[in-house]
Scaffold this active site. Structure first.
Site, short mmCIF file in Angstrom:
data_model
loop_
_atom_site.label_atom_id
_atom_site.label_comp_id
_atom_site.label_asym_id
_atom_site.label_seq_id
_atom_site.Cartn_x
_atom_site.Cartn_y
_atom_site.Cartn_z
N TYR A 160 -12.31 14.53 0.28
CA TYR A 160 -13.33 13.83 -0.49
C TYR A 160 -14.58 14.70 -0.63
CZ TYR A 160 -10.70 9.48 0.30
OH TYR A 160 -9.74 8.52 0.32
N GLY B 275 -10.68 0.93 2.33
CA GLY B 275 -11.80 0.29 1.66
C GLY B 275 -11.31 -0.23 0.32
N GLU C 71 -9.47 12.95 -4.99
CA GLU C 71 -10.61 12.33 -4.29
C GLU C 71 -11.93 13.06 -4.55
OE1 GLU C 71 -10.43 9.43 -3.26
OE2 GLU C 71 -8.27 9.16 -3.02
N GLN D 39 0.89 -1.17 0.00
CA GLN D 39 0.00 0.00 0.00
C GLN D 39 0.92 1.21 0.00
OE1 GLN D 39 -3.23 0.98 -0.30
NE2 GLN D 39 -2.37 3.02 -0.03
N CYS D 40 1.09 1.82 -1.16
CA CYS D 40 2.11 2.88 -1.28
C CYS D 40 1.59 4.29 -1.06
CB CYS D 40 2.78 2.80 -2.65
SG CYS D 40 3.89 1.39 -2.78
N GLN D 41 0.32 4.54 -1.36
CA GLN D 41 -0.20 5.89 -1.14
C GLN D 41 -0.25 6.17 0.36
OE1 GLN D 41 -4.27 6.63 -2.42
NE2 GLN D 41 -3.89 8.78 -2.76
N HIS E 169 -16.05 3.78 -6.99
CA HIS E 169 -15.09 4.82 -6.59
C HIS E 169 -13.68 4.51 -7.13
CE1 HIS E 169 -13.37 7.87 -3.80
NE2 HIS E 169 -12.33 7.04 -3.83
N GLU E 170 -13.20 3.31 -6.86
CA GLU E 170 -11.83 2.99 -7.28
C GLU E 170 -11.71 2.97 -8.80
OE1 GLU E 170 -9.96 3.42 -4.95
OE2 GLU E 170 -11.34 3.02 -3.30
N MET F 120 -8.07 0.67 -2.91
CA MET F 120 -6.93 1.46 -3.39
C MET F 120 -6.86 1.25 -4.89
SD MET F 120 -4.44 3.47 -2.86
CE MET F 120 -3.52 4.08 -4.27
N GLU F 121 -6.84 2.38 -5.60
CA GLU F 121 -7.00 2.39 -7.05
C GLU F 121 -5.74 2.00 -7.82
OE1 GLU F 121 -6.97 4.93 -4.88
OE2 GLU F 121 -6.09 6.75 -5.72
N1 BES Z 1 -6.97 6.37 -2.71
C1 BES Z 1 -7.88 6.09 -1.67
C2 BES Z 1 -7.28 5.39 -0.50
C3 BES Z 1 -6.10 6.13 0.12
C4 BES Z 1 -6.12 7.49 0.29
C5 BES Z 1 -5.02 5.43 0.55
C6 BES Z 1 -5.03 8.14 0.85
C7 BES Z 1 -3.95 6.07 1.11
C8 BES Z 1 -3.94 7.43 1.27
C9 BES Z 1 -9.07 5.28 -2.18
O1 BES Z 1 -9.46 5.59 -3.46
C10 BES Z 1 -10.26 5.59 -1.32
O2 BES Z 1 -10.64 6.71 -1.30
N2 BES Z 1 -10.81 4.61 -0.63
C11 BES Z 1 -11.99 4.79 0.17
C12 BES Z 1 -13.18 4.28 -0.60
C13 BES Z 1 -14.44 5.03 -0.41
C14 BES Z 1 -14.32 6.53 -0.52
C15 BES Z 1 -15.50 4.51 -1.37
C16 BES Z 1 -11.81 4.00 1.46
O3 BES Z 1 -10.76 3.36 1.60
O4 BES Z 1 -12.65 4.04 2.31
ZN ZN Z 2 -10.41 7.48 -3.57
#
Ligand code: BES
Ligand code: ZN
Length: 608
Positions: free
Chosen positions: A383, A268, A318, A134-136, A295-296, A270-271
């Site tokens: 978001y 939830g 986001e 999980q890099c982000q 979302h992803e 990761m894209e």
């Molecule tokens: N890119 C994000 C997850 C993320 C953000 C990881 C920042 C690390 C740092 C992913 O697209 C996301 O927003 N996931 C949400 C899904 C939801 C908004 C439907 C989540 O994990 O809850």
């Molecule tokens: Zn997202």
């Protein structure tokens, strides 16, 4: 476009920039490490650059070669939270326009924050080990040396040796026996021709099987979970892609697949390009959490093709993604679902603002992340503030015109990274020849929109789908003074989203329920039997707010089963308020189960 400044990287990406990345590594499940070579083809941007500075975090650097020749390098002392800059000397001062190949032989260490390594008994069938990345936002630097900023993008060639199946963020180009390797070890190769930033590099390996869920989509999961995952995702995935293609433009990544991870996955979803990583909590048997996939998938355009230039402009990733996700829901189920999801989002937004404080830096659309860890700024705010800003612009210029701007914006920044200022310039320029829209856009207070903290005015969302939920919540509010007798039929034909709204309304009561009333709700609506973590976690929230001691142990149990921070962090905070000893003991007991990112976040939340 002005050059992008990113306070969260130590790399000198304004002097040299990555044009191509080659990752050639082996996974060692015994040592819990990744080792091998990362080769960056760098373009020199200025004459006489004396060094290449790369991001690393807890990496063990073995040697560095430039154009095939070993060279001198040094690792700076750690600078929290950014890691150690790797300084590679360029002895024959190159000229602007030159290309150099920098190959770094390295391995990851025990402290790697991007990876979780699991022993067989931490997996569901307990047969094989498992690992995933999980890099982000800024963890790629703990997996390979790189210019770890979303301002820099490159295509990738990826080779990974593993004794178990591997998925990665590119198109598979096959797997073959690795000659000198241990028997059973294969080398899996992937190609990513679309330039991507370091935070989108991803890998997972373990007992992973796959099944088709659409004409260009597969689901990957543990063999025992595969069928359930296929059933959950098969109906919707291709529909989502087609709706998004109509809204933006054709999906350019060829395939869109989903990997369902073990429960410790901290998000939830990761894209990761070509292969979204997702929590198993979305597989609830009733397709009620497939919005995470919408979302992803939407990130395939917003984030992955058009990327925020630094984490200070994270809303561009986001906010746009939430906007597209809600447009997909509306196209599929009707316009009230856009509003329904926006109302749920608004509540999360409001709560995040309350948690930080209404004047806090992290409640702004553009945040100042100098000397900060982007993970600490993470919340629903980018978001929902981002979504609400875009929805405001949508209403301001009108849907028909706005829908023509969407593909224009995504084409203009296709395969690029941008800032909020580039977004503003593009929007104003696009509408400059339309007097009516231009006049409307003149009314935008950009300073307030970009830097004003706290909540913007709340739009008038359509409340059709939430009204019944609020009505029932009101019955519970007054239960002690009225004749209200709850029965299962109260919620019999409700969607799970409505149950979420109902439970959140209860959580919001100024005066919490009494433990006896919580017990009554539990018996009438059987929330504890729910397979859906969205519902169970909210019910436990209601219970903890009511200080219903009977449900403390059940909460601790759930905290050992979920690793998704959205559920784990708020529940730990609440359990901590109810019974600190139990909260700390629960954390310590499951410490090993959580992903390093989640562990660190909860550790901070509990002030341990
Ligand atoms: N890119 C994000 C997850 C993320 C953000 C990881 C920042 C690390 C740092 C992913 O697209 C996301 O927003 N996931 C949400 C899904 C939801 C908004 C439907 C989540 O994990 O809850
Ligand atoms: Zn997202």
């Amino acid at each position: 476009m002005a050059p992008i400044t990113d306070p969260n990287t130590l790399a000198n990406h304004h002097s040299v920039v990555t044009e191509y990345t080659t990752i050639d590594v082996a996974l060692d499940f015994k040592a819990s490490s990744v080792s091998g070579d990362a080769t960056l083809k760098l373009k020199v941007l200025k004459d006489g650059v004396g060094e290449v500075v790369l991001d690393t975090s807890y990496l063990d650097i073995k040697c560095v070669a430039i154009d095939g020749k070993e060279t001198t390098w040094k690792l700076d002392d750690r600078k929290e939270p950014y890691g150690s800059a790797l300084r590679i000397t360029l002895t024959n001062k190159p000229k602007a326009g030159d290309s150099i190949d920098v190959m770094i032989s390295y391995s990851t260490t025990e402290k790697c924050t991007a990876l979780q390594w699991m022993t067989p008994d931490q997996t569901s069938n307990k047969k094989h080990p498992y690992m995933f990345s999980q890099c982000q936002a800024i963890h790629a630097r703990s997996l390979y040396p790189c210019q770890d900023t979303p301002a820099v993008k490159s295509p990738f060639t990826i080779s990974i040796r593993s004794p178990l199946p591997v998925v990665a963020s590119g198109l598979s180009t096959g797997s073959k026996k690795f000659q000198a390797g241990t028997p059973g070890t294969l080398v899996y190769t992937f190609q990513q021709d679309i330039p991507i930033p370091s935070y989108l590099f991803a890998v997972a390996s373990g007992d992973i099987a796959s099944a088709s869920i659409g004409p260009r989509s597969m689901v990957y999961a543990g063999p025992e979970e595969l069928l359930k995952c296929k059933t959950e995702l098969e109906g919707d995935t291709e529909k989502f892609i087609q709706i998004a293609e109509k809204l933006v433009y054709p999906y350019p990544w060829t395939t869109y697949s989903v990997l369902i991870l073990p429960p410790s996955f901290p998000y939830g979803g990761m894209e990761n390009p070509n292969i979204t990583f997702a929590t198993p909590t979305i597989i609830s048997g009733d397709k009620s959490n497939v919005d995470v996939i919408a979302h992803e998938l939407a990130h395939s355009w917003s984030g992955n093709l058009v990327s925020n230039g630094s984490w200070e402009h994270f809303w561009l990733n986001e906010g746009w993604t939430v906007y597209i996700e809600r447009r997909i829901q509306a196209a599929l189920h009707g316009p009230q679902y856009f509003d329904f999801s926006s109302i749920i989002g608004w509540k999360a937004f409001r709560e995040s603002v309350e948690l930080f404080g209404a004047d806090h830096e992290f409640t702004k659309l553009i945040v100042d992340l100098k000397d900060k860890d982007p993970d600490d700024a993470f919340s629903s705010i980018p978001y929902e503030k981002g979504f609400n800003f875009l929805y405001y612009l949508d209403r301001l210029v009108g849907r028909e015109k706005w829908d023509k701007f969407i593909p224009h914006y995504f084409k203009k920044f296709h395969q690029k990274s941008l800032t909020s200022f580039d977004f503003k310039d593009t929007l104003l320029e696009y509408f400059s020849s339309d007097a009516e829209a231009a006049a409307a856009l003149k009314t935008v207070d950009w300073e307030e929109k970009f830097y004003g903290p706290g909540l913007p005015p709340k739009p008038d969302f359509d409340t059709t789908l939430v009204d019944v939920c609020y009505l029932l919540a009101d019955c519970w509010k007054s239960i002690e003074t009225t004749q209200f007798e709850p029965k299962p039929s109260d919620i019999a034909d409700w969607g799970s989203g409505q149950l979420v709204v109902f439970l959140e309304a209860i959580t919001d009561f100024e005066k919490p329920l009494t433990p006896a009333v919580v017990e009554k709700m539990k018996d009438a609506y059987k929330f504890l039997d729910s397979e859906n973590a969205e519902i169970l976690s909210r019910f436990l929230t209601v219970a903890l707010k009511a200080k219903d001691e009977k449900l403390y142990a059940r909460t601790a149990e759930a905290l050992g089963q979920w690793g998704r921070m959205k559920f784990v962090r708020p529940l730990f905070r609440l359990l901590n308020d109810c019974d600190r000893e139990l909260a700390v003991a629960t954390f310590k007991k499951n410490d090993n189960f959580y992903h390093p990112i989640c562990r660190e976040a909860v550790r901070k939340d509990l002030k341990l």
